[in-house]
Write an enzyme that holds these catalytic residues in place. Structure first.
Site, PDB file in Angstrom:
ATOM      1  N   ASN A   9      -0.051  -1.343  -5.844  1.00 27.43           N
ATOM      2  CA  ASN A   9      -1.615  -0.931  -5.298  1.00 27.43           C
ATOM      3  C   ASN A   9      -1.523   0.465  -4.950  1.00 27.43           C
ATOM      4  OD1 ASN A   9      -3.731  -0.136  -3.185  1.00 27.43           O
ATOM      5  ND2 ASN A   9      -4.161  -2.347  -3.054  1.00 27.43           N
ATOM      6  N   HIS A  12      -3.485   4.268  -1.436  1.00 30.20           N
ATOM      7  CA  HIS A  12      -3.230   5.089  -0.514  1.00 30.20           C
ATOM      8  C   HIS A  12      -2.860   6.459  -0.919  1.00 30.20           C
ATOM      9  CE1 HIS A  12      -4.753   2.420   2.600  1.00 30.20           C
ATOM     10  NE2 HIS A  12      -3.741   1.626   2.292  1.00 30.20           N
ATOM     11  N   HIS A  45      -8.683  -0.959  -4.906  1.00 37.80           N
ATOM     12  CA  HIS A  45      -9.569  -1.576  -4.201  1.00 37.80           C
ATOM     13  C   HIS A  45     -10.662  -0.537  -4.028  1.00 37.80           C
ATOM     14  CE1 HIS A  45     -10.800  -3.601   0.025  1.00 37.80           C
ATOM     15  NE2 HIS A  45     -11.693  -3.924  -0.967  1.00 37.80           N
ATOM     16  N   ARG A  47     -13.489   0.295  -2.184  1.00 36.14           N
ATOM     17  CA  ARG A  47     -14.489  -0.366  -0.931  1.00 36.14           C
ATOM     18  C   ARG A  47     -16.102   0.212  -1.025  1.00 36.14           C
ATOM     19  NH1 ARG A  47     -10.959  -2.039   3.156  1.00 36.14           N
ATOM     20  NH2 ARG A  47     -12.765  -2.098   4.392  1.00 36.14           N
ATOM     21  N   ARG A  51     -13.680   4.680   0.901  1.00 29.91           N
ATOM     22  CA  ARG A  51     -12.802   5.575   1.865  1.00 29.91           C
ATOM     23  C   ARG A  51     -11.524   6.254   1.178  1.00 29.91           C
ATOM     24  NH1 ARG A  51     -10.602   1.054   6.031  1.00 29.91           N
ATOM     25  NH2 ARG A  51     -12.825   0.811   6.194  1.00 29.91           N
ATOM     26  N   GLU A  72      -9.683  -5.004  -6.980  1.00 31.72           N
ATOM     27  CA  GLU A  72      -9.959  -5.843  -5.824  1.00 31.72           C
ATOM     28  C   GLU A  72     -11.341  -5.140  -5.363  1.00 31.72           C
ATOM     29  OE1 GLU A  72      -7.365  -4.884  -2.596  1.00 31.72           O
ATOM     30  OE2 GLU A  72      -5.654  -5.538  -3.674  1.00 31.72           O
ATOM     31  N   THR A 103      -7.897  -4.910   5.184  1.00 25.58           N
ATOM     32  CA  THR A 103      -8.541  -6.035   4.679  1.00 25.58           C
ATOM     33  C   THR A 103      -7.551  -7.003   5.926  1.00 25.58           C
ATOM     34  OG1 THR A 103      -8.494  -5.357   2.340  1.00 25.58           O
ATOM     35  CG2 THR A 103      -8.995  -7.663   3.066  1.00 25.58           C
ATOM     36  N   GLU A 153      -4.586 -15.346  -4.053  1.00 24.31           N
ATOM     37  CA  GLU A 153      -3.812 -14.235  -3.417  1.00 24.31           C
ATOM     38  C   GLU A 153      -3.517 -14.820  -1.854  1.00 24.31           C
ATOM     39  OE1 GLU A 153      -4.145 -10.169  -4.134  1.00 24.31           O
ATOM     40  OE2 GLU A 153      -2.695  -9.475  -2.447  1.00 24.31           O
ATOM     41  N   HIS A 191       0.050  -8.036   1.140  1.00 20.64           N
ATOM     42  CA  HIS A 191      -0.490  -7.505   2.451  1.00 20.64           C
ATOM     43  C   HIS A 191       0.482  -7.370   3.473  1.00 20.64           C
ATOM     44  CE1 HIS A 191      -3.815  -5.640   4.673  1.00 20.64           C
ATOM     45  NE2 HIS A 191      -3.050  -6.103   5.640  1.00 20.64           N
TER      46      HIS A 191
HETATM   47  N1  PXP Z   1      -3.572  -7.527  -1.711  1.00 17.37           N
HETATM   48  C1  PXP Z   1      -4.936  -7.359  -1.346  1.00 17.37           C
HETATM   49  C2  PXP Z   1      -5.837  -8.381  -1.669  1.00 17.37           C
HETATM   50  C3  PXP Z   1      -5.260  -6.256  -0.212  1.00 17.37           C
HETATM   51  O1  PXP Z   1      -6.573  -6.178   0.058  1.00 17.37           O
HETATM   52  C4  PXP Z   1      -4.202  -5.344   0.001  1.00 17.37           C
HETATM   53  C5  PXP Z   1      -4.544  -4.055   0.886  1.00 17.37           C
HETATM   54  O2  PXP Z   1      -5.410  -3.316   0.187  1.00 17.37           O
HETATM   55  C6  PXP Z   1      -3.078  -5.472  -0.614  1.00 17.37           C
HETATM   56  C7  PXP Z   1      -2.623  -6.571  -1.334  1.00 17.37           C
HETATM   57  C8  PXP Z   1      -1.867  -4.536  -0.268  1.00 17.37           C
HETATM   58  O3  PXP Z   1      -1.444  -4.515   0.889  1.00 17.37           O
HETATM   59  P1  PXP Z   1      -0.364  -3.295   1.287  1.00 17.37           P
HETATM   60  O4  PXP Z   1      -1.095  -2.117   1.036  1.00 17.37           O
HETATM   61  O5  PXP Z   1      -0.360  -3.466   2.939  1.00 17.37           O
HETATM   62  O6  PXP Z   1       0.822  -3.589   0.687  1.00 17.37           O
END
Ligand code: PXP
Length: 243
Positions: A9, A12, A45, A47, A51, A72, A103, A153, A191
């Protein structure tokens, strides 16, 4: 034992860029680097509050992706429309609350209105594999199975928060995985997974995909800080030496 899919992901990376509303660091470039170093897929994702990831990131990412794109999204109509147009390999439906930092829990499938089911069906009609981000509870799993989606998930936030005293949360996750598999759902997880806590989750049989973001971006910043400073040091020193 089959290899677990690791989806990265890159949200960030965009968070850092958005702090200055500039063009760097580029999440699309980060995605290419992730793919070159072992990612099986890229997760973003979009949003409603935009952001981190922006619409133009998805527009650039979708045609360049070499692995697969896991988009996402929540049920916001204009974002669902974008997903239908871009047709990612997978769409993961997530809950969104404006005031949340991230989330914070899975979808409320019991309280969800018809919009969630309609969105899942619409995405599937476009040939997109649909996954639901849910808490690892028997109720949530049964509701997801009734929605006839391809995958769930499991939100690993409770496990991650409990770590290292995560025995109960891991057992809850394992049971949910077993139930989901028995109901013919593919199982993903994510997550709050980090370099410290990922091993027990990656070892759960039946989990076929992990989505990990924040910890990898954090590690990338730290691993890259030394070379980044060295490069700037050389530049400014060379400027002085040329006077
Ligand atoms: N899976 C989903 C569905 C999420 O919303 C997120 C956070 O955006 C993640 C995985 C990844 O989480 P993390 O950034 O804490 O690894």
């Amino acid at each position: 034992m089959t290899r677990i899919r690791l989806y990265i992901n890159v949200d960030h990376v965009a968070t850092v860029r958005q702090a200055r509303r500039t063009v760097e660091p580029d999440p699309v470039e980060a995605a290419a680097l992730a793919e070159a170093h072992g990612a099986d897929g890229i997760t973003v994702h979009l949003r409603e509050d935009r952001r981190h990831i922006q619409d133009h990131d998805l527009e650039r990412l979708a045609p360049r992706i070499r692995t697969v794109l896991n988009f996402e999204l929540a049920t916001h109509p204009e974002i669902v429309a974008l997903a239908c147009r871009l047709r990612p390999y997978q769409a993961t439906l997530v809950p969104e609350r404006r005031e949340e930092v991230t989330t914070e829990g899975g979808l409320d499938l019991v309280g969800a209105g018809p919009q969630l089911l309609d969105t899942a069906r619409r995405l599937a009609d476009y040939g997109i594999r649909v996954s639901l981000f849910i808490d690892p509870t028997p109720d949530a799993v049964r509701h997801a199975a009734a929605m006839q989606v391809a995958a769930v998930e499991f939100h690993t936030g409770r496990y991650a928060h409990a770590w290292p005293q995560a025995g109960a949360a891991l057992a809850e996750l394992e049971q949910a995985v077993e139930l989901a598999r028995s109901l013919h759902l593919a199982v993903h997880a994510g997550h709050g997974l980090t370099y410290r806590n990922v091993t027990p989750v990656a070892a759960v049989p039946g989990i076929e995909e992990l989505n990990i973001g924040h910890s990898i971006v954090s590690r990338a910043v730290m691993a890259g800080m030394g070379p980044a400073v060295r490069e700037m040091r050389e530049l400014v020193d060379a400027a002085r030496a040329a006077i």
